[in-house]
Scaffold this motif. Structure first.
Motif, PDB file in Angstrom:
ATOM      1  N   ASP A 389      -3.267  -0.076   3.708  1.00  0.00           N
ATOM      2  CA  ASP A 389      -3.377   0.743   2.052  1.00  0.00           C
ATOM      3  C   ASP A 389      -4.355   1.455   2.386  1.00  0.00           C
ATOM      4  O   ASP A 389      -5.334   0.631   2.183  1.00  0.00           O
ATOM      5  CB  ASP A 389      -3.191  -0.670   1.535  1.00  0.00           C
ATOM      6  N   ILE A 390      -3.444   2.694   1.925  1.00  0.00           N
ATOM      7  CA  ILE A 390      -4.933   3.876   1.551  1.00  0.00           C
ATOM      8  C   ILE A 390      -5.615   3.723   0.451  1.00  0.00           C
ATOM      9  O   ILE A 390      -7.247   3.291   0.310  1.00  0.00           O
ATOM     10  CB  ILE A 390      -4.643   5.167   1.255  1.00  0.00           C
ATOM     11  N   ASN A 391      -5.297   2.901  -0.512  1.00  0.00           N
ATOM     12  CA  ASN A 391      -5.906   2.221  -1.714  1.00  0.00           C
ATOM     13  C   ASN A 391      -7.198   1.313  -1.835  1.00  0.00           C
ATOM     14  O   ASN A 391      -8.676   1.499  -1.518  1.00  0.00           O
ATOM     15  CB  ASN A 391      -4.839   1.925  -2.666  1.00  0.00           C
ATOM     16  N   GLU A 392      -6.805   0.226  -0.644  1.00  0.00           N
ATOM     17  CA  GLU A 392      -7.910  -0.595   0.043  1.00  0.00           C
ATOM     18  C   GLU A 392      -8.644  -0.160   0.750  1.00  0.00           C
ATOM     19  O   GLU A 392      -9.894  -0.278   0.371  1.00  0.00           O
ATOM     20  CB  GLU A 392      -7.358  -1.727   0.877  1.00  0.00           C
ATOM     21  N   VAL A 393      -8.056   0.655   1.436  1.00  0.00           N
ATOM     22  CA  VAL A 393      -9.685   1.388   2.271  1.00  0.00           C
ATOM     23  C   VAL A 393     -10.145   1.948   1.687  1.00  0.00           C
ATOM     24  O   VAL A 393     -11.572   2.282   1.993  1.00  0.00           O
ATOM     25  CB  VAL A 393      -8.041   2.118   3.960  1.00  0.00           C
ATOM     26  N   SER A 432      -7.015   5.722  -7.407  1.00  0.00           N
ATOM     27  CA  SER A 432      -8.427   5.480  -7.929  1.00  0.00           C
ATOM     28  C   SER A 432      -9.305   6.245  -7.727  1.00  0.00           C
ATOM     29  O   SER A 432     -10.947   5.950  -7.912  1.00  0.00           O
ATOM     30  CB  SER A 432      -9.449   4.243  -7.329  1.00  0.00           C
ATOM     31  N   TYR A 433      -9.216   7.376  -6.576  1.00  0.00           N
ATOM     32  CA  TYR A 433      -9.829   9.003  -7.279  1.00  0.00           C
ATOM     33  C   TYR A 433     -10.187   9.446  -8.296  1.00  0.00           C
ATOM     34  O   TYR A 433      -9.496   9.854  -9.033  1.00  0.00           O
ATOM     35  CB  TYR A 433      -9.674   9.707  -6.066  1.00  0.00           C
ATOM     36  N   SER A 441      -5.090   5.058 -10.679  1.00  0.00           N
ATOM     37  CA  SER A 441      -4.309   5.790 -12.417  1.00  0.00           C
ATOM     38  C   SER A 441      -2.760   5.119 -12.810  1.00  0.00           C
ATOM     39  O   SER A 441      -2.339   5.558 -13.591  1.00  0.00           O
ATOM     40  CB  SER A 441      -4.807   7.457 -12.167  1.00  0.00           C
ATOM     41  N   GLY A 442      -2.280   5.346 -11.487  1.00  0.00           N
ATOM     42  CA  GLY A 442      -0.939   4.248 -11.288  1.00  0.00           C
ATOM     43  C   GLY A 442       0.482   5.591 -10.881  1.00  0.00           C
ATOM     44  O   GLY A 442       1.200   5.267 -10.591  1.00  0.00           O
ATOM     45  N   SER A 443      -0.485   6.428 -10.378  1.00  0.00           N
ATOM     46  CA  SER A 443       0.235   7.807  -9.747  1.00  0.00           C
ATOM     47  C   SER A 443      -1.049   7.878  -8.535  1.00  0.00           C
ATOM     48  O   SER A 443      -2.317   8.881  -8.461  1.00  0.00           O
ATOM     49  CB  SER A 443       0.375   8.297 -10.666  1.00  0.00           C
ATOM     50  N   ALA A 444       0.185   8.717  -7.028  1.00  0.00           N
ATOM     51  CA  ALA A 444      -0.976   8.959  -6.743  1.00  0.00           C
ATOM     52  C   ALA A 444      -0.581  10.543  -5.888  1.00  0.00           C
ATOM     53  O   ALA A 444      -0.453  10.852  -5.148  1.00  0.00           O
ATOM     54  CB  ALA A 444      -0.523   7.762  -5.346  1.00  0.00           C
ATOM     55  N   GLU A 445       0.509  10.937  -6.986  1.00  0.00           N
ATOM     56  CA  GLU A 445       0.710  12.176  -7.395  1.00  0.00           C
ATOM     57  C   GLU A 445      -0.443  13.192  -6.778  1.00  0.00           C
ATOM     58  O   GLU A 445      -0.960  13.068  -8.263  1.00  0.00           O
ATOM     59  CB  GLU A 445       2.000  12.313  -7.409  1.00  0.00           C
ATOM     60  N   HIS A 446      -0.917  13.988  -6.703  1.00  0.00           N
ATOM     61  CA  HIS A 446      -2.078  15.070  -6.849  1.00  0.00           C
ATOM     62  C   HIS A 446      -1.272  16.545  -6.601  1.00  0.00           C
ATOM     63  O   HIS A 446      -2.317  17.072  -5.107  1.00  0.00           O
ATOM     64  CB  HIS A 446      -3.838  14.046  -6.138  1.00  0.00           C
ATOM     65  N   ALA A 447      -1.107  17.150  -6.943  1.00  0.00           N
ATOM     66  CA  ALA A 447      -0.644  18.164  -6.821  1.00  0.00           C
ATOM     67  C   ALA A 447      -1.318  19.168  -6.068  1.00  0.00           C
ATOM     68  O   ALA A 447      -2.118  19.995  -5.365  1.00  0.00           O
ATOM     69  CB  ALA A 447       0.247  19.067  -7.818  1.00  0.00           C
ATOM     70  N   HIS A 555     -15.874  11.921  -2.616  1.00  0.00           N
ATOM     71  CA  HIS A 555     -14.613  12.778  -2.936  1.00  0.00           C
ATOM     72  C   HIS A 555     -14.931  13.442  -1.518  1.00  0.00           C
ATOM     73  O   HIS A 555     -13.099  13.458  -1.601  1.00  0.00           O
ATOM     74  CB  HIS A 555     -15.952  13.973  -3.115  1.00  0.00           C
ATOM     75  N   TRP A 556     -14.907  13.776  -0.192  1.00  0.00           N
ATOM     76  CA  TRP A 556     -14.153  14.278   1.115  1.00  0.00           C
ATOM     77  C   TRP A 556     -13.215  13.598   1.243  1.00  0.00           C
ATOM     78  O   TRP A 556     -12.627  14.219   1.490  1.00  0.00           O
ATOM     79  CB  TRP A 556     -15.377  15.431   2.105  1.00  0.00           C
ATOM     80  N   TRP A 557     -13.290  11.971   1.533  1.00  0.00           N
ATOM     81  CA  TRP A 557     -12.799  11.775   2.933  1.00  0.00           C
ATOM     82  C   TRP A 557     -11.439  11.786   2.559  1.00  0.00           C
ATOM     83  O   TRP A 557     -10.218  12.078   3.462  1.00  0.00           O
ATOM     84  CB  TRP A 557     -13.464  10.177   2.807  1.00  0.00           C
ATOM     85  N   PRO A 558     -10.965  11.722   1.285  1.00  0.00           N
ATOM     86  CA  PRO A 558      -9.735  11.254   1.284  1.00  0.00           C
ATOM     87  C   PRO A 558      -9.086  12.290   1.490  1.00  0.00           C
ATOM     88  O   PRO A 558      -7.724  12.982   1.247  1.00  0.00           O
ATOM     89  CB  PRO A 558      -9.510  10.910  -0.465  1.00  0.00           C
ATOM     90  N   ILE A 559      -9.762  13.418   0.951  1.00  0.00           N
ATOM     91  CA  ILE A 559      -8.878  14.519   0.931  1.00  0.00           C
ATOM     92  C   ILE A 559      -8.577  15.264   2.765  1.00  0.00           C
ATOM     93  O   ILE A 559      -7.572  15.893   3.153  1.00  0.00           O
ATOM     94  CB  ILE A 559     -10.219  16.185   0.470  1.00  0.00           C
ATOM     95  N   ASN A 560     -10.111  14.956   3.331  1.00  0.00           N
ATOM     96  CA  ASN A 560      -9.689  15.299   4.815  1.00  0.00           C
ATOM     97  C   ASN A 560      -8.947  14.416   5.501  1.00  0.00           C
ATOM     98  O   ASN A 560      -8.175  14.204   6.382  1.00  0.00           O
ATOM     99  CB  ASN A 560     -11.183  14.105   4.985  1.00  0.00           C
TER     100      ASN A 560
END
Length: 752
Positions: A389-393, A432-433, A441-447, A555-560
Motif C-alpha cells: 500500500d503506497i499510502n502506508e509505505v 496524504s502527499y 485527501s480522499g483522492s489519489a488523482e494528481h494530474a 516531496h521527492w520519493w512519491p514523484i520518483n
C-alpha cells in the motif's frame, strides 16, 4: 569452509509404561504366532534403520539431545534402556557417553519425594551423569562451584549446547493450609454417635491422603540459582568466537500448537525470567519436548527493562519435539541439521517416522530456517521498508528518513497491486502527499504528477542547457545519441534471466569535474529492470529498481516512484510483460519538513515550454489584454497556483536545503510574448519588467550554492516581485468569460 553439524533430538519416549498402550496393529483376536513389536522394539527398529540411512549418506552425529521423560510416571528402566540403545546403535555414527546431552522430564522424578530431596533424580543421575553424559545443573544436588559437564561443545567448536532442568518442582506436593489440620475436632463433634477413634482413623487413612493427592502439583520452574550458574558458564565459553548457542530443556516456552491444556501450572512459572535470560545470553536455538507436539518456529523476546520499544527483539528458533506413541504413528525423533556454521547458520529439522517391520524407513517432513543473529546488525546499516500500500509505505518511509535512516541507506520495496489498462493512467501516488501526517485527501488523482513525470521523461527539452540531467534525455539520448531504453528493451525481450537490463543517468564525461567541485547532476543515478516469475499466477513480471545517491522522501520519493512506474509500464508493454515490484535504494535518505516541494517539481510555467507552448501563448494573450482564450479557466487556475506555490517557496519558514523550484525560462518567454501580443506597450511594460526581474532573481539563486545565505538573499526579492505580479495580473485574471467572449471577437476582428 563451513561444516555441517547433525544432532538427533529424542523427546518423550515414555518407555516401559505402567499401562502399555495399544500397538501399531489392532489385534482384536489372539492367535498363536501372530504378534507385533512392543513399543521399545519399534523404537529400536527405527533407530537401527536410521543408523543405516545415515551410514549410507556418510553422516556422523555430533550429539544426541534427550529432553526428558524416558520414564512413564517414574517407571523404572527407561533411562538405562535408552542410553544403552543409543550407544549400541549409533556407535559407528560417533555417539559416545560424552556427546549425549540429557535433561530430566516431569515423568523422570520420584513423585513420592519432596522437591528438596536430592534422591528425586536418582535414576537420572546414575544413568546419565554418572555415565559421563552432559546433564544440567541440579538444585539441591549441585552448588555454584560445580565443575561437572553442564555444557557440550562440538569438535569443530561451531556450536554449544546447555541443558536446563525445568523439572525440579515437577510432581511435588503443595503445603496444605492450616485449616485442613483443624478439621478433626470439628468432624468428631459433628459426627455424633461415631466413636472418636473411628473418626480419627478415617481422617488419617482416607481424608488426609485424598487431600494430599489434591495438593499434588506438576510445576515447571527454573530456579534463579540455576540461571545464575548457567550465565557464568556461558560468559566463560568465549562468546566472541560466534558459536551457535543452543539450550535444551523439557518444558515449552510457549505452547507449540493451539490445543488448550486446562490445568494448574501448565507453563513455566518464572517464564518471563527465563526468556529474559535467553535474550540476555543471546541463545540462538531452544530445543524442548513435554507437549508431544512437533513444531519449528521463531520466538521473539523484547527487553524487559521498560526501555525504548525501538530496540530490536532477540530472535530464537524453537524446536518442539513429539513423543513415542506407536498407535498414532508418532515419533520422538527429529534429525537436526546445522549448516552455514559459524557465520550464516541455518537449521533444518526432519521428523524421523516410526519404522514398520518389513518396510524401509521413510523420510519424514522437514522444515528449515535461518538463525542469523539479527540483533548483531551493524549500527547504521540499511533500513528496509516493505509493503503493498503506497499510502502506508509513504508514511513509514518519511518517518524512517527523519529518524533511524536519516543520512543513511533507506531501501523501500513496493509490491503494488497490478492495475488494469484503464487504471494505469493514474500513477501510484500517496493520498496524504505532501504531508504524511495529515488526513488523506480522499483522492489519489494528481494530474500534475503525470504532467511532471512526463516532463522528466522527455527525450528533448528546451531547458536542457539549464537542466542538463533531465531523465528522459539521459535514458533515450545518452551522450546525445545512445538510446538506453531501446537497448534494455531488446535485451529483456530476448533473455528472461538477464541482470543487464540497466540504464545509467550519470555521464562522467559531462557531469564530473577533475576535483569534484562545481558539479551538479541528478540524484537519480541508475535504473534496472529484471524479470521475475509470479509463483502464484506464473506471470512474467518486470521489476524495477532505482538507485539514488541522495533521496528526499517527503516531496521527492512519491514523484520518483510515479516516474519508475511510468517507465516500468512502458518497458513492460514493449517486452510483453506486466509491471512487477518497485524498489528504491537511497544511499543518503532525507526528509525535508517544509511545504516547498524541492527542485524536482519544475514549475508549470517552465514545463509549458516543452509540453504546452500554446498554453504559455494563451497566458501571454490574457496578460496582454484579451479577456477570453481557449482553455482560459484552466490557464488562469494554473497561473494562480504558480504564483501561490512560488510565494510559498519564498516564505523563510519553507527553506529547503535541497533547493526550491523556481521558474526562469518560462518567465522570460512570457515577457517576450506579452511584448509581442500587447497593443498598449506602456501598460505592458511594467509587467514585462517584473517578469524579467523575477526570472533574473531566480536564475541567480539557481546558480548559487543554494544554501541558507543564498536563500535568504533570494526570498525577499522573489516575494516582492511575486506580490507585484499578483497585483498586476489580478485584473486580467478576474475578467469573466462573458466579457471575454466579446473582447475575443473584437480582437479577432482587429487581426483580420
Amino acid at each position: 569452509m563451513a561444516k555441517n553439524g547433525f544432532i538427533l533430538h529424542v523427546a518423550d519416549p515414555h518407555l516401559f509404561e505402567k499401562e502399555p498402550a495399544r500397538g501399531f496393529h489392532d489385534l482384536k483376536a489372539s492367535v498363536e504366532g501372530v504378534t507385533q513389536d512392543t513399543k521399545e522394539e519399534t523404537f529400536k527398529l527405527t533407530l537401527e534403520l536410521l543408523d543405516k540411512r545415515l551410514a549410507k549418506e556418510g553422516i556422523k552425529l555430533d550429539a544426541v539431545v534427550f529432553t526428558g521423560d524416558a520414564q512413564d510416571r517414574f517407571s523404572s528402566g527407561g533411562h538405562t534402556w535408552l542410553r544403552d540403545t543409543l550407544l549400541e546403535v549409533f556407535k559407528d555414527r560417533g555417539i559416545t557417553k560424552k556427546n549425549i546431552v540429557a535433561t530430566p522430564g516431569n515423568h523422570d522424578v520420584d513423585r513420592n519425594l519432596l522437591a528438596g530431596n536430592p534422591a528425586r533424580f536418582k535414576e537420572f543421575i546414575e544413568v546419565w551423569r554418572n555415565g559421563e553424559s552432559v546433564t544440567p545443573w541440579l538444585d539441591v544436588t549441585d552448588n555454584a562451584e560445580s565443575s561437572l559437564a553442564h555444557r557440550f561443545e562440538n569438535e569443530g567448536k561451531t556450536f554449544e549446547i546447555y541443558p536446563i532442568n525445568s523439572s525440579q518442582w515437577s510432581q511435588t506436593k503443595l503445603k496444605a493450609p492450616a485449616s485442613i489440620f483443624s478439621m478433626l475436632p470439628e468432624l468428631t463433634k459433628s459426627l455424633t454417635g461415631v466413636e472418636p477413634d473411628l473418626v480419627k482413623k478415617a481422617y488419617d487413612e482416607v481424608i488426609l491422603p485424598k487431600v494430599e493427592e489434591l495438593l499434588s502439583a506438576d510445576i515447571a520452574r527454573i530456579s534463579p540459582d540455576q540461571l545464575f550458574y548457567l550465565s557464568n558458564l556461558m560468559q566463560h565459553s568465549g562468546r566472541d568466537e560466534r558459536r551457535l548457542r543452543i539450550v535444551a530443556l523439557h518444558h515449552h516456552l510457549t505452547a507449540p500448537n493451539v490445543s488448550e491444556e486446562f490445568r494448574a501450572f501448565n507453563d513455566i512459572t518464572d517464564l518471563s525470567l527465563l526468556r529474559e535470560f535467553l535474550r540476555e545470553n543471546e541463545v540462538d536455538v531452544v530445543i524442548h519436548g513435554h507437549k508431544h507436539v512437533e513444531n519449528l518456529t521463531y520466538d521473539y523476546v523484547y527487553p524487559s527493562d521498560g526501555g525504548s520499544l525501538d530496540r530490536p527483539p532477540h530472535r530464537m528458533m524453537v524446536i518442539s519435539g513429539g513423543a513415542l506413541e506407536v498407535a498414532k504413528g508418532a515419533s520422538p525423533l527429529r534429525l537436526i541439521k546445522l549448516s552455514g556454521l559459524p557465520g550464516a547458520p541455518e537449521v533444518e529439522v526432519e521428523t524421523i517416522p516410526l519404522a514398520t517391520r518389513g518396510l524401509s524407513l521413510k523420510r519424514g517432513p522437514s522444515l528449515k530456517g535461518r538463525v542469523w543473529r539479527e540483533n548483531h546488525a551493524v549500527a547504521g546499516g540499511p533500513v528496509i521498508i516493505k509493503g503493498t500500500d503506497i499510502n502506508e509505505v509513504y508514511i513509514r518511509a518519511v518517518r524512517a528518513a527523519q529518524e533511524e535512516a536519516r543520512g543513511g541507506m533507506l531501501i523501500v520495496h513496493l509490491d503494488l497491486p497490478n492495475t488494469t489498462t484503464e487504471d494505469r493512467e493514474n500513477l501510484p501516488f500517496p493520498r496524504s502527499y505532501p504531508d504524511p501526517d495529515s488526513e488523506p485527501s480522499g483522492s489519489a488523482e494528481h494530474a500534475w504528477v503525470r504532467d511532471l513525470v512526463s516532463w522528466w521523461q522527455l527525450p528533448r527539452s528546451t531547458l536542457e542547457e539549464r537542466i542538463p540531467y533531465i531523465h528522459g534525455t539521459r535514458l533515450e539520448r545518452f551522450a546525445g545519441r545512445f538510446n538506453q531504453i531501446k537497448r534494455l528493451t531488446s535485451l529483456l525481450r530476448q533473455n528472461k534471466t538477464t541482470s543487464r537490463g540497466i540504464a545509467t543517468l550519470v555521464d562522467p564525461t559531462r557531469d564530473f569535474t577533475a576535483d569534484g567541485s562545481k558539479e551538479d547532476f541528478a540524484s537519480f543515478c541508475l535504473i534496472q529492470f529484471k524479470w521475475h516469475v509470479d509463483k502464484v499466477g506464473g506471470r512474467n513480471l518486470l521489476d524495477c529498481i532505482g538507485y539514488y545517491r541522495a533521496q528526499e522522501f517527503k516531496h521527492w520519493w512519491p514523484i520518483n516512484v510515479a516516474e519508475l512506474r511510468e517507465l516500468q509500464q512502458q518497458v513492460a508493454a514493449a517486452v510483453d510483460g506486466e509491471p512487477g515490484r518497485i524498489t528504491t535504494i537511497a544511499a543518503d535518505a532525507r526528509a525535508v519538513l517544509t511545504r516547498a516541494p524541492g527542485q524536482v517539481a519544475v514549475p508549470v510555467i517552465d514545463r509549458w515550454l516543452d509540453q504546452a507552448p500554446e498554453k504559455l501563448a494563451g497566458l501571454a494573450t490574457l496578460l496582454a489584454g484579451a479577456s477570453s482564450i481557449p482553455n482560459g479557466t484552466e490557464i488562469k487556475t494554473a497561473w494562480s497556483e504558480f504564483l501561490a506555490s512560488q510565494a510559498s517557496a519564498a516564505e523563510t519558514s519553507n527553506y529547503n536545503p535541497e533547493g526550491v523550484p523556481v521558474a526562469v525560462d518560462g518567465l522570460q518567454m512570457l515577457a517576450r510574448l506579452i511584448e509581442e501580443f500587447s497593443t498598449d506597450q506602456a501598460d505592458a511594460n511594467e509587467l514585462r519588467v517584473t517578469l524579467r526581474s523575477l526570472a533574473a532573481q531566480n536564475e541567480r539563486y539557481e546558480k548559487s550554492a543554494r544554501n541558507r545565505a543564498a536563500y535568504d538573499t533570494w526570498a525577499p526579492m522573489a516575494s516582492y516581485y511575486l506580490g507585484k505580479l499578483a497585483d498586476l495580473t489580478r485584473p486580467m485574471m478576474s475578467k469573466s468569460e462573458e466579457q471575454g467572449t466579446e473582447s475575443s471577437s473584437a480582437l479577432a476582428a482587429r487581426e483580420q
